[in-house]
Scaffold this motif. Structure first.
Motif, mmCIF file in Angstrom:
data_model
loop_
_atom_site.group_PDB
_atom_site.id
_atom_site.type_symbol
_atom_site.label_atom_id
_atom_site.label_comp_id
_atom_site.label_asym_id
_atom_site.label_seq_id
_atom_site.Cartn_x
_atom_site.Cartn_y
_atom_site.Cartn_z
ATOM 1 N N SER A 190 0.835 -1.206 0.000
ATOM 2 C CA SER A 190 0.000 0.000 0.000
ATOM 3 C C SER A 190 0.866 1.251 0.000
ATOM 4 O O SER A 190 0.560 2.239 -0.687
ATOM 5 C CB SER A 190 -0.931 0.005 1.212
ATOM 6 O OG SER A 190 -1.865 -1.061 1.144
ATOM 7 N N LEU A 209 -9.960 -0.018 -4.585
ATOM 8 C CA LEU A 209 -9.620 -0.659 -3.315
ATOM 9 C C LEU A 209 -10.656 -1.744 -3.065
ATOM 10 O O LEU A 209 -11.822 -1.443 -2.794
ATOM 11 C CB LEU A 209 -9.605 0.364 -2.176
ATOM 12 C CG LEU A 209 -8.583 1.501 -2.301
ATOM 13 C CD1 LEU A 209 -8.675 2.431 -1.105
ATOM 14 C CD2 LEU A 209 -7.164 0.958 -2.442
ATOM 15 N N GLU A 212 -10.656 -4.170 1.204
ATOM 16 C CA GLU A 212 -9.815 -3.598 2.257
ATOM 17 C C GLU A 212 -10.585 -3.510 3.571
ATOM 18 O O GLU A 212 -11.810 -3.428 3.586
ATOM 19 C CB GLU A 212 -9.352 -2.193 1.852
ATOM 20 C CG GLU A 212 -8.436 -2.152 0.643
ATOM 21 C CD GLU A 212 -7.015 -2.541 0.970
ATOM 22 O OE1 GLU A 212 -6.710 -2.731 2.173
ATOM 23 O OE2 GLU A 212 -6.201 -2.660 0.040
ATOM 24 N N ARG A 213 -9.841 -3.503 4.677
ATOM 25 C CA ARG A 213 -10.464 -3.194 5.963
ATOM 26 C C ARG A 213 -10.954 -1.759 5.933
ATOM 27 O O ARG A 213 -10.310 -0.888 5.348
ATOM 28 C CB ARG A 213 -9.461 -3.379 7.107
ATOM 29 C CG ARG A 213 -8.830 -4.763 7.178
ATOM 30 C CD ARG A 213 -7.750 -4.802 8.252
ATOM 31 N NE ARG A 213 -7.037 -6.074 8.250
ATOM 32 C CZ ARG A 213 -5.949 -6.322 7.528
ATOM 33 N NH1 ARG A 213 -5.458 -5.377 6.741
ATOM 34 N NH2 ARG A 213 -5.363 -7.502 7.587
ATOM 35 N N GLU A 216 -8.538 1.007 6.768
ATOM 36 C CA GLU A 216 -7.410 1.192 5.871
ATOM 37 C C GLU A 216 -7.722 2.147 4.726
ATOM 38 O O GLU A 216 -6.800 2.715 4.135
ATOM 39 C CB GLU A 216 -6.965 -0.160 5.295
ATOM 40 C CG GLU A 216 -6.335 -1.082 6.328
ATOM 41 C CD GLU A 216 -5.925 -2.409 5.751
ATOM 42 O OE1 GLU A 216 -4.964 -2.997 6.270
ATOM 43 O OE2 GLU A 216 -6.570 -2.864 4.790
ATOM 44 N N VAL A 217 -8.999 2.327 4.423
ATOM 45 C CA VAL A 217 -9.363 3.196 3.305
ATOM 46 C C VAL A 217 -8.937 4.629 3.599
ATOM 47 O O VAL A 217 -8.272 5.286 2.782
ATOM 48 C CB VAL A 217 -10.868 3.114 3.017
ATOM 49 C CG1 VAL A 217 -11.270 4.134 1.960
ATOM 50 C CG2 VAL A 217 -11.251 1.708 2.560
ATOM 51 N N PHE A 220 -5.188 4.996 3.640
ATOM 52 C CA PHE A 220 -4.612 5.066 2.290
ATOM 53 C C PHE A 220 -4.837 6.449 1.695
ATOM 54 O O PHE A 220 -3.936 7.022 1.075
ATOM 55 C CB PHE A 220 -5.244 3.996 1.393
ATOM 56 C CG PHE A 220 -4.721 4.014 -0.017
ATOM 57 C CD1 PHE A 220 -3.513 3.399 -0.326
ATOM 58 C CD2 PHE A 220 -5.427 4.645 -1.035
ATOM 59 C CE1 PHE A 220 -3.019 3.421 -1.627
ATOM 60 C CE2 PHE A 220 -4.934 4.673 -2.330
ATOM 61 C CZ PHE A 220 -3.733 4.065 -2.629
ATOM 62 N N THR A 239 -15.276 -2.297 0.538
ATOM 63 C CA THR A 239 -14.555 -2.836 1.685
ATOM 64 C C THR A 239 -14.860 -4.318 1.895
ATOM 65 O O THR A 239 -15.695 -4.905 1.203
ATOM 66 C CB THR A 239 -14.889 -2.043 2.951
ATOM 67 O OG1 THR A 239 -16.310 -1.956 3.090
ATOM 68 C CG2 THR A 239 -14.320 -0.630 2.866
ATOM 69 N N ASP A 273 -6.001 -2.741 -5.989
ATOM 70 C CA ASP A 273 -5.533 -3.418 -4.778
ATOM 71 C C ASP A 273 -6.743 -4.095 -4.105
ATOM 72 O O ASP A 273 -7.565 -3.422 -3.490
ATOM 73 C CB ASP A 273 -4.889 -2.396 -3.837
ATOM 74 C CG ASP A 273 -4.257 -3.030 -2.609
ATOM 75 O OD1 ASP A 273 -3.989 -4.243 -2.647
ATOM 76 O OD2 ASP A 273 -4.043 -2.313 -1.620
ATOM 77 N N SER A 274 -6.923 -5.391 -4.236
ATOM 78 C CA SER A 274 -5.992 -6.275 -4.902
ATOM 79 C C SER A 274 -6.734 -7.151 -5.905
ATOM 80 O O SER A 274 -7.932 -7.402 -5.770
ATOM 81 C CB SER A 274 -5.285 -7.162 -3.869
ATOM 82 O OG SER A 274 -6.137 -8.181 -3.425
ATOM 83 N N ARG A 277 -8.233 -10.385 -4.270
ATOM 84 C CA ARG A 277 -9.558 -10.263 -3.652
ATOM 85 C C ARG A 277 -10.643 -10.151 -4.718
ATOM 86 O O ARG A 277 -11.772 -10.592 -4.504
ATOM 87 C CB ARG A 277 -9.583 -9.051 -2.722
ATOM 88 C CG ARG A 277 -8.647 -9.182 -1.517
ATOM 89 C CD ARG A 277 -8.972 -8.131 -0.477
ATOM 90 N NE ARG A 277 -7.988 -8.155 0.603
ATOM 91 C CZ ARG A 277 -7.071 -7.214 0.795
ATOM 92 N NH1 ARG A 277 -7.006 -6.177 -0.024
ATOM 93 N NH2 ARG A 277 -6.223 -7.289 1.804
#
Length: 463
Positions: A190, A209, A212-213, A216-217, A220, A239, A273-274, A277
């Motif tokens: 990241s 994204l 993501e958790r 984390e957004v 970032f 998310t 990213d990613s 996922r």
């Protein structure tokens, strides 16, 4: 704020909104009743000639709350639909007999992307997530479309400066190239994406994204991307708690946005990213639709979708009188147990134009970015470099690869320092190169200065 598009007049925007609203009028829809529901999946009776895989519709809870859905399978017995939002969002939940509304004339899913979306954070359905009000409506852009024809597609462009010394030198990226970033959790991918977004010179940045958790957004946005990157970036976010269909659609939405700006002659940086996922989400949807797994739990459609998606990135089509834009893509791949031979990683390496491997061992030594140079490769860099630069890169790679082998032998007690002068010189040169490739997150590097410094270090190491 980004400049306002000269063609996006208030009148044009009002007309776009009116067209968008007209498409939702009840007279243009028909209703059906759900026959079965399980989790995020439901079934409708067969509607021959009216619904196809990929069509959008809405389902309703007892209190009238609508949730968008998409057709994911169709047979003579029933039509399977998958929800974009959790069924719990429906008032009273979802069950047999719940109404579903579908367009009388279904069309391909689109997003009304406009230049005013730059600097915004949106979900895959085009709804704002940043609390900054409604998004301007532009020309509807299909979320799924074929890649530009291979015979008329423009060629890869010149090298682009990324500002990351290890990548600019050893995995040189060219305009319109597609690169994979392979990394396990917690090795700095990241942070590396944020460095690319802040320092690289592109007209527009599009970020997806995926999974993501939630915390984390914002990290970032504020820490990795920063004001410098965010002002020229459009972010699509789904998310980890989003439905599988929403997570998969985030990547298609980002690709559609990148294509929108590329078709207008811009050079776009696409960061996803990613990709792993994304494949997990496509797998969930495919398995729920009845597909059978063939490779470590992945159905065949996952790899077909992956190839179709990645081929859309790259240079645009050459058309007389039209500017040629490009999409330069960086796609992160999470490698379980640092195994880059697992199915998704293996498929991605075979499709993309190069790969950058982030090493946990290098990160543990405190060298960031933790790029494993001998295992990283840019497939289109060789033709761009001069013979002198190619030779310098070859010698540096050789030194790092041989030093890695010698370190393994030393750990096993099969080599001792002083036993061979040439081997000692390789180990010393590798330590110098490691220090040279270490870079902080605040200062971009210049490639020309980097090549000059590399040549000097090699000359000293061989002296």
């Amino acid at each position: 704020m980004p400049p306002r598009d000269s063609h996006a007049t208030p009148l044009a925007e009002r007309l776009a909104r009116a067209h968008h609203a007209a498409a939702r009028l009840s007279c243009e829809h028909i209703e059906a009743r759900i026959t079965a529901a399980t989790g995020q999946r439901a079934a409708l009776p067969p509607l021959p000639g009216m619904l196809s895989v990929g069509d959008r519709l809405e389902v309703f809870g007892r209190d009238g709350t609508a949730v968008p859905a998409q057709v994911t399978a169709s047979t003579a017995q029933d039509t399977t639909i998958t929800l974009f939002r959790d069924a719990a969002a429906l008032g009273g939940g979802l069950g047999a007999g719940a109404p579903a509304r579908l367009p009388l004339h279904p069309t391909t899913a689109t997003l009304p992307i406009a230049p005013g979306w730059i600097g915004r954070v949106v979900d895959p359905l085009g709804q704002p997530l940043d609390g900054r009000g409604a998004l301007p409506l532009g020309t509807p852009q299909p979320l799924r479309r074929p890649a530009p024809p291979a015979a008329t597609r423009a060629r890869i462009g010149p090298a682009v400066t990324l500002g990351v010394r290890a990548m600019d030198l050893f995995t040189t990226c060219r305009q319109g190239q597609r690169m994979g970033l392979f990394a396990g959790p917690g090795v700095g991918k990241s942070t590396l994406l944020g460095m690319l977004a802040r320092w690289s010179a592109f007209d527009t940045i599009v970020v997806a994204l995926v999974g993501e958790r939630g915390r984390e957004v914002r990290e970032f946005l504020e820490d990795d991307l920063g004001v410098q990157g965010r002002d020229r970036a459009l972010l699509f976010v789904a998310t980890a708690d989003a439905t599988a269909l929403m997570r998969a659609e985030a990547v298609h939405a980002a690709m559609a946005a990148a294509e929108h700006f590329r078709d207008r002659g811009q050079h776009v940086l696409l960061l996803v990213d990613s990709l792993t996922r994304y494949c997990h989400a496509v797998r969930e949807v495919a398995l729920s639709a009845g597909e059978l797994p063939v490779a470590r739990g992945y159905p065949p459609s996952v790899f077909a979708e992956l190839a179709s998606l990645l081929e859309r990135a790259g240079p645009g089509e050459e058309q007389p009188g039209h500017p040629i834009g490009s999409i330069t893509g960086f796609f992160t791949v999470l490698v379980d147990g640092d195994d880059i031979t697992e199915p998704v990683a293996d498929a991605v390496r075979g499709i993309l134009d190069g790969h950058v491997v982030l090493s946990r061992q290098i990160a543990e030594r405190g060298r960031y970015p933790a790029i494993d140079i001998p295992r990283s490769l840019s497939r289109v860099a060789t033709a761009w470099h001069t013979p002198d630069r190619r030779e310098a890169l070859r010698l540096a790679r050789q030194a790092m690869a041989e030093a890695e082998e010698l370190e393994q032998l030393a750990r096993m007690g099969l080599y001792r320092q002083g036993a061979d002068p040439d081997s000692d010189r390789m180990l010393a040169l590798n330590r110098i190169l490691g220090d040279f490739l270490r870079q902080d997150t605040e200062t971009p590097a210049d490639p020309d200065e980097g090549f000059a410094a590399l040549a000097s270090l090699l000359e000293q190491g061989q002296g």
